[in-house]
Write an enzyme that holds these catalytic residues in place. Structure first.
Site, PDB file in Angstrom:
ATOM      1  N   CYS A   1       0.805  -1.224   0.000  1.00  0.00           N
ATOM      2  CA  CYS A   1       0.000   0.000   0.000  1.00  0.00           C
ATOM      3  C   CYS A   1       0.843   1.281   0.000  1.00  0.00           C
ATOM      4  O   CYS A   1       0.294   2.364  -0.195  1.00  0.00           O
ATOM      5  CB  CYS A   1      -0.927   0.003   1.216  1.00  0.00           C
TER       6      CYS A   1
ATOM      7  N   HIS B   1      12.562   1.218   4.964  1.00  0.00           N
ATOM      8  CA  HIS B   1      12.353  -0.191   4.632  1.00  0.00           C
ATOM      9  C   HIS B   1      12.942  -1.058   5.745  1.00  0.00           C
ATOM     10  O   HIS B   1      14.122  -0.976   6.038  1.00  0.00           O
ATOM     11  CB  HIS B   1      13.041  -0.509   3.299  1.00  0.00           C
TER      12      HIS B   1
ATOM     13  N   HIS C   1      -1.951  19.790   6.854  1.00  0.00           N
ATOM     14  CA  HIS C   1      -2.841  18.700   6.461  1.00  0.00           C
ATOM     15  C   HIS C   1      -2.096  17.367   6.522  1.00  0.00           C
ATOM     16  O   HIS C   1      -0.894  17.298   6.232  1.00  0.00           O
ATOM     17  CB  HIS C   1      -3.381  18.919   5.050  1.00  0.00           C
TER      18      HIS C   1
ATOM     19  N   HIS D   1      -2.572   6.909   5.251  1.00  0.00           N
ATOM     20  CA  HIS D   1      -3.106   5.777   4.492  1.00  0.00           C
ATOM     21  C   HIS D   1      -4.296   5.152   5.209  1.00  0.00           C
ATOM     22  O   HIS D   1      -4.203   4.755   6.377  1.00  0.00           O
ATOM     23  CB  HIS D   1      -2.007   4.735   4.289  1.00  0.00           C
TER      24      HIS D   1
ATOM     25  N   HIS E   1     -14.348   5.464   5.184  1.00  0.00           N
ATOM     26  CA  HIS E   1     -15.794   5.259   5.255  1.00  0.00           C
ATOM     27  C   HIS E   1     -16.421   5.217   3.857  1.00  0.00           C
ATOM     28  O   HIS E   1     -17.259   4.364   3.562  1.00  0.00           O
ATOM     29  CB  HIS E   1     -16.435   6.379   6.077  1.00  0.00           C
TER      30      HIS E   1
ATOM     31  N   ASN F   1     -10.419   0.681   1.958  1.00  0.00           N
ATOM     32  CA  ASN F   1      -8.973   0.681   1.757  1.00  0.00           C
ATOM     33  C   ASN F   1      -8.702   0.451   0.275  1.00  0.00           C
ATOM     34  O   ASN F   1      -8.805  -0.668  -0.226  1.00  0.00           O
ATOM     35  CB  ASN F   1      -8.330  -0.415   2.609  1.00  0.00           C
TER      36      ASN F   1
END
Length: 512
Positions: A244, A323, A407, A411, A440, A444
């Protein structure tokens, strides 16, 4: 007058002592005072250089006002005797400025972006989702109950989308159906992007596509080249299996390519494919993705052309990638595998949130010095020194990233991810509103979720010139990647925004 005690004389001459407890400020007033103290400290440190230079500027001004013509004449004579030195210094200065201008990295602009809005017939409300899961006959009662509970607590609404193949009983899963899903999402986002920006697809010099679980031959990037008849010398890349957070990785790759290849456009397409990756077994850790992942995708147009600055929305400021694949636990916490019956799915480890927290900590340790004001960096450093030298029990100082960003696009991997970051970064509900509402409304959508969140902020009219946005994404491997953007103007929502038909309904009250 308030005090610790007060004496009084009695009628019989005796002295009585009445003890009164000193008044204590209410907790909320104490927190307000602390807030203003910290705010004052922040402004003091941030403007310290100005405060120090002001007296120097006053002294120089006073001295300059007292200069007479004879002083200026003497200065001119002195410069004439040192003409060679002045010419040499000027030549070095011009040479240095030329080298800086020629070698400095060219800014990367985000001209516009588009998020795919699936058609209404692909919506999957809870009742339909559970009914179809039951009718497939692949799930036992325990697994069905588990999925129902996950759905109720997930933060997903009733209007999320699943691919067309999953609306049939039994699901019509095939390579052709998976290709159809990929084409609908990618081409839908790209059609809107090209229409909104008036860019000819043949002007695209760089193409980066990321999709973790669906990597056909020819590749997804080749499908786009074929569809839009892109030029033959286009530099195209197809990223797979990166989870993702691959959207930020794709932006980073496009940025690096734009720094090398000048005067061109780059398109980044981020999506995930569900059709062939639905899990039809009963292993609990592999059922969670069924409940969370939904159809979605984004297309982003980047440019390194100076003329595009005026029409661009954002400038890319930083990309920081972390990573932790060297750690076995982190490597296996999101893992595609087969269960005991041979059914393939993605397993989520119970250690996922702890690993995500550690990876975020490493990421912001690198990001902090790049974005935080000096006042926060001083507090962090001082706390670290005190903790090391004097008292190991001192709590580490958590920098206030709200001073660096207006802002946050976290994810939308699930409610637990958003809750954890809201707590750890000490964010307010409005800072995570875009993430919760995206989860909502769309579920995802993997690597594209951060773009649906940015579209939400734009649709609410909250993006102002100079505002900074922090996009944070987590992915298998395990990775945490951050992208920082700065708004170049007051940003209005793009045409065909995924929120244009429902933004007035949000934010909604969520009950878990």
């Amino acid at each position: 007058m308030d005090g610790a005690g007060e004496s009084r004389s009695g009628g019989d001459g005796s002295v009585g002592v009445q003890i009164r407890q000193a008044r204590r400020l209410p907790d909320f007033l104490q927190s307000v005072n602390l807030k203003y103290v910290k705010l004052g400290y922040h402004y003091l440190i941030s403007n310290l250089l100005t405060l120090c230079l002001f007296p120097l500027a006053v002294v120089i001004s006073v001295e300059a006002s007292q200069t007479n013509p004879d002083d200026l004449k003497q200065l001119w004579i002195h410069l004439q005797y040192n003409l060679v030195s002045i010419i040499i210094c000027s030549a070095f200065l011009v040479f240095g400025l030329t080298v800086y201008v020629m070698t400095r990295p060219r800014p990367v602009y985000l001209v516009d972006f588009s998020c795919y809005l699936p058609p209404d017939h692909l919506k999957a409300p809870y009742s339909r989702f559970m009914e179809h899961s039951k009718l497939t006959g692949d799930f036992d009662d325990s697994s069905l109950e588990f999925q129902r509970k996950i759905l109720e607590r997930s933060g997903l609404g009733e209007d999320t989308y699943v691919p067309e193949a999953m609306h049939y009983v039994p699901p019509r899963i095939s390579m052709a159906a998976a290709r159809k899903e990929a084409e609908q999402v990618m081409f839908g986002a790209l059609d809107n992007l090209f229409a909104d920006t008036n860019v000819n697809p043949k002007d695209i010099g760089i193409l980066v596509v990321n999709c973790s679980l669906f990597n056909p031959t020819p590749s997804l990037s080749a499908m786009i080249v074929n569809k839009y008849k892109l030029r033959g010398n286009i530099r195209s890349y197809n990223l797979g299996g990166m989870g993702c957070s691959a959207g930020v990785i794709a932006v980073d790759l496009a940025k690096d390519m734009l720094l090398v290849h000048r005067n061109t456009y780059a398109v980044v397409v981020s999506t995930e494919n569900i059709t062939q990756n639905w899990y039809f077994g009963n292993k609990k850790s592999m059922l969670i993705p069924n409940c969370l992942f939904r159809v979605g995708g984004s297309a982003v147009l980047l440019s390194n052309k100076s003329k595009d600055k005026r029409r661009s929305k954002y400038r890319l400021v930083h990309v920081v990638r972390t990573h932790r694949g060297a750690d076995d636990k982190a490597f296996r916490c999101v893992y595609q595998e087969q269960d005991d019956t041979g059914r393939t799915g993605v397993s989520l480890s119970k250690d996922l949130m702890a690993i995500a927290g550690e990876t975020l900590k490493t990421n912001i340790t690198t990001l902090g010095p790049l974005v935080l004001p000096i006042s926060e960096q001083i507090l962090f450093f001082v706390t670290l020194v005190v903790k090391k030298l004097f008292n190991g029990k001192v709590k580490p100082y958590i920098p206030d990233f709200k001073l660096a960003f207006e802002h946050f696009c976290i994810h939308a991997g699930g409610r637990a991810v958003i809750d954890e970051l809201e707590k750890n970064l000490q964010l307010s509900p409005v800072h995570v509103e875009a993430s919760r509402m995206t989860l909502h409304r769309f579920g995802n959508t993997s690597s594209s979720s951060i773009w649906y969140e940015l579209a939400y902020i734009e649709a609410k009219g909250r993006m102002r010139r100079g505002n900074r946005v922090w996009q944070i994404a987590f992915g298998s491997g395990f990775k945490c990647n951050s992208a920082i953007w700065e708004a170049l103007r007051h940003v209005k929502p793009s045409n065909n925004s995924p929120w244009e038909d429902c933004i007035d309904k949000y934010p909604v009250t969520l009950s878990y």
